[in-house]
Scaffold this motif. Sequence first.
Motif, PDB file in Angstrom:
ATOM      1  N   PRO A 101     -49.508 -33.513 -48.180  1.00  0.00           N
ATOM      2  CA  PRO A 101     -48.197 -32.878 -48.059  1.00  0.00           C
ATOM      3  C   PRO A 101     -47.102 -33.939 -48.058  1.00  0.00           C
ATOM      4  CG  PRO A 101     -49.293 -32.985 -45.919  1.00  0.00           C
ATOM      5  CD  PRO A 101     -50.243 -33.565 -46.910  1.00  0.00           C
ATOM      6  N   CYS A 127     -53.892 -36.571 -40.711  1.00  0.00           N
ATOM      7  CA  CYS A 127     -53.741 -35.303 -41.451  1.00  0.00           C
ATOM      8  C   CYS A 127     -55.061 -34.846 -42.056  1.00  0.00           C
ATOM      9  CB  CYS A 127     -52.687 -35.496 -42.548  1.00  0.00           C
ATOM     10  SG  CYS A 127     -52.591 -34.119 -43.682  1.00  0.00           S
ATOM     11  N   ILE A 128     -55.438 -33.608 -41.801  1.00  0.00           N
ATOM     12  CA  ILE A 128     -56.712 -33.089 -42.322  1.00  0.00           C
ATOM     13  C   ILE A 128     -56.504 -32.232 -43.571  1.00  0.00           C
ATOM     14  CG2 ILE A 128     -57.935 -33.112 -40.108  1.00  0.00           C
ATOM     15  CD1 ILE A 128     -57.259 -29.977 -40.157  1.00  0.00           C
ATOM     16  N   ARG A 129     -55.292 -32.247 -44.105  1.00  0.00           N
ATOM     17  CA  ARG A 129     -54.989 -31.502 -45.350  1.00  0.00           C
ATOM     18  C   ARG A 129     -55.281 -30.001 -45.198  1.00  0.00           C
ATOM     19  NH1 ARG A 129     -54.426 -37.022 -45.476  1.00  0.00           N
ATOM     20  NH2 ARG A 129     -54.040 -37.775 -47.583  1.00  0.00           N
ATOM     21  N   CYS A 130     -54.892 -29.446 -44.077  1.00  0.00           N
ATOM     22  CA  CYS A 130     -55.055 -27.998 -43.929  1.00  0.00           C
ATOM     23  C   CYS A 130     -53.873 -27.261 -44.563  1.00  0.00           C
ATOM     24  CB  CYS A 130     -55.170 -27.613 -42.456  1.00  0.00           C
ATOM     25  SG  CYS A 130     -53.660 -27.899 -41.518  1.00  0.00           S
ATOM     26  N   PHE A 131     -52.757 -27.965 -44.762  1.00  0.00           N
ATOM     27  CA  PHE A 131     -51.546 -27.468 -45.426  1.00  0.00           C
ATOM     28  C   PHE A 131     -50.888 -26.290 -44.707  1.00  0.00           C
ATOM     29  CE2 PHE A 131     -54.122 -29.566 -48.708  1.00  0.00           C
ATOM     30  CZ  PHE A 131     -53.308 -30.678 -48.877  1.00  0.00           C
ATOM     31  N   CYS A 132     -51.169 -26.183 -43.409  1.00  0.00           N
ATOM     32  CA  CYS A 132     -50.455 -25.175 -42.605  1.00  0.00           C
ATOM     33  C   CYS A 132     -48.949 -25.472 -42.635  1.00  0.00           C
ATOM     34  CB  CYS A 132     -50.909 -25.224 -41.156  1.00  0.00           C
ATOM     35  SG  CYS A 132     -52.570 -24.664 -40.889  1.00  0.00           S
ATOM     36  N   CYS A 133     -48.578 -26.753 -42.658  1.00  0.00           N
ATOM     37  CA  CYS A 133     -47.153 -27.119 -42.620  1.00  0.00           C
ATOM     38  C   CYS A 133     -46.444 -26.606 -43.881  1.00  0.00           C
ATOM     39  CB  CYS A 133     -46.986 -28.633 -42.470  1.00  0.00           C
ATOM     40  SG  CYS A 133     -47.907 -29.592 -43.680  1.00  0.00           S
ATOM     41  N   CYS A 175     -49.043 -27.929 -36.671  1.00  0.00           N
ATOM     42  CA  CYS A 175     -49.990 -28.937 -37.169  1.00  0.00           C
ATOM     43  C   CYS A 175     -51.143 -29.149 -36.177  1.00  0.00           C
ATOM     44  CB  CYS A 175     -49.251 -30.252 -37.397  1.00  0.00           C
ATOM     45  SG  CYS A 175     -50.372 -31.578 -37.889  1.00  0.00           S
ATOM     46  N   PHE A 217     -45.289 -38.071 -41.873  1.00  0.00           N
ATOM     47  CA  PHE A 217     -46.698 -37.689 -41.746  1.00  0.00           C
ATOM     48  C   PHE A 217     -47.525 -38.908 -41.345  1.00  0.00           C
ATOM     49  CE2 PHE A 217     -45.063 -34.624 -44.797  1.00  0.00           C
ATOM     50  CZ  PHE A 217     -45.622 -33.433 -44.352  1.00  0.00           C
ATOM     51  N   ALA A 275     -50.176 -34.412 -36.648  1.00  0.00           N
ATOM     52  CA  ALA A 275     -49.995 -35.487 -37.626  1.00  0.00           C
ATOM     53  C   ALA A 275     -48.551 -35.606 -38.115  1.00  0.00           C
ATOM     54  CB  ALA A 275     -50.930 -35.252 -38.819  1.00  0.00           C
ATOM     55  N   LEU A 276     -47.656 -34.840 -37.544  1.00  0.00           N
ATOM     56  CA  LEU A 276     -46.238 -34.905 -37.939  1.00  0.00           C
ATOM     57  C   LEU A 276     -45.412 -35.349 -36.747  1.00  0.00           C
ATOM     58  CD1 LEU A 276     -45.928 -31.651 -39.979  1.00  0.00           C
ATOM     59  CD2 LEU A 276     -44.708 -33.696 -40.609  1.00  0.00           C
ATOM     60  N   PRO A 325     -53.769 -31.335 -35.838  1.00  0.00           N
ATOM     61  CA  PRO A 325     -54.061 -32.652 -35.235  1.00  0.00           C
ATOM     62  C   PRO A 325     -52.817 -33.451 -34.860  1.00  0.00           C
ATOM     63  CG  PRO A 325     -54.292 -32.798 -37.605  1.00  0.00           C
ATOM     64  CD  PRO A 325     -53.814 -31.412 -37.308  1.00  0.00           C
TER      65      PRO A 325
HETATM   66  S1  SF4 Z   1     -51.501 -30.685 -43.811  1.00  0.00           S
HETATM   67 FE1  SF4 Z   1     -52.188 -29.833 -41.845  1.00  0.00          FE
HETATM   68  S2  SF4 Z   1     -52.853 -31.637 -40.722  1.00  0.00           S
HETATM   69 FE2  SF4 Z   1     -51.607 -32.406 -42.414  1.00  0.00          FE
HETATM   70  S3  SF4 Z   1     -49.559 -32.568 -41.574  1.00  0.00           S
HETATM   71 FE3  SF4 Z   1     -49.681 -30.540 -42.520  1.00  0.00          FE
HETATM   72  S4  SF4 Z   1     -50.288 -29.165 -40.845  1.00  0.00           S
HETATM   73 FE4  SF4 Z   1     -50.688 -31.268 -40.169  1.00  0.00          FE
END
Ligand code: SF4
Length: 381
Positions: free
Chosen positions: A309, A345-351, A326, A340, A330-331, A328
Amino acid sequence: MVTPVSIVKCRRYDDEEVLEKLRLSIDLIGGIGSFVKKGDRVLLKPNLLYGKAPEKAVTTHPSIIRGVIQIVRENGGIPFLGDSPGIGNSVGVAEKAGIKRVADAMDCPVIEFNRPVLPPERKGRFFKNIEIDQAIFEADVIINLPKWKTHAQMLLTLGVKNLFGCVPGQRKALWHLKAGEDHKIFAQMLVDIYLMIQPSLTILDGIVGMEGNGPGSGDPVPLGLILASGNPLILDQIVCDLVGISRNSLMTNRVAFEQGLGRNGIEVVGERVEDVKIRHFKLPNLTRVDWNLPGFVKKAFKNALNSKPVIDQEICKLCNQCVEICPPEALKGNEKGLVFDYGKCIRCFCCQEICPEGAITIQQGWALKLVGRRQRAEGRM
Ligand code: SF4
Ligand code: SF4
């Protein structure tokens, strides 16, 4: 067994027109009487990602909700509506999305999904311990009401992905954390959730959908269609046909096929796919990392393949929603704005999913871009 999917044209969100087309779409697959009996408690599960005006195409349109409540009532059903939004609560999101006003006027309660329970029957393949909201198991009938949108992680969010909202609030972020590193695992989780819920009826709001940077900040696009089916796995396949991508490119389909699901005969009723194909539908920049490459290649190219992201500081309004969601942490904020920590960051892309400003986009690794270009050139996407 043959499962029908209806495709019906509907030009705009005019309440009368939507009601008529909803009736037609349901009649074509057997009529509301095949799904709802007198006295049934009927849970309507729309897409309430977060509170945006209906014209932003983030949430299921209030006209669809109005029409479905009416049809359910006419058949003696007792409707109520619920979801677990990405951020906020369902009543607040439903208010902003114009749904609460409609539900109140029609005496249809809007409930919060905040009672996590383990499903009585653990039907999933791997994710048997996901807690689903108790309301799902108290309903006699579940009508799934997704919005036709792109999704930067899963390509599209349709019938199967919409059911992720049945996992109550904070638990969604936890499951993102567990399953979000690998899209195939995430898709498996979504299929497992579908198996535990198995909605009786899915009606897809594709009158105006979303393309581009979905599911929260893409562009509304008129598609002019309503689709209905008793099986969302089947309905999702027909949407792939309509936008001209292989059914396998939707990871939830691929996972289901590997388990022998969603492969029963499909009968399309109403419009023919070839007559209502959506030309030039803009898909998102995929964040997929699983391209069926050998393991050692994947490992060697991990960084080059990995998407991440990125934030546009000029668009960001520092609302903090991405920081809060987020998993973990990571922001973090600094004097330049948000940054970031890609190590965490675990690349869940919730952000990216939650950002109301569209300030977060997904940047693909260079090798992923090359593979994607090649697959497109070979017509595999
Ligand atoms: S992708 Fe997921 S882990 Fe990475 S910054 Fe966004 S919410 Fe956080
Ligand atoms: S990136 Fe988006 S969600 Fe995050 S603080 Fe900025 S505007 Fe809010």
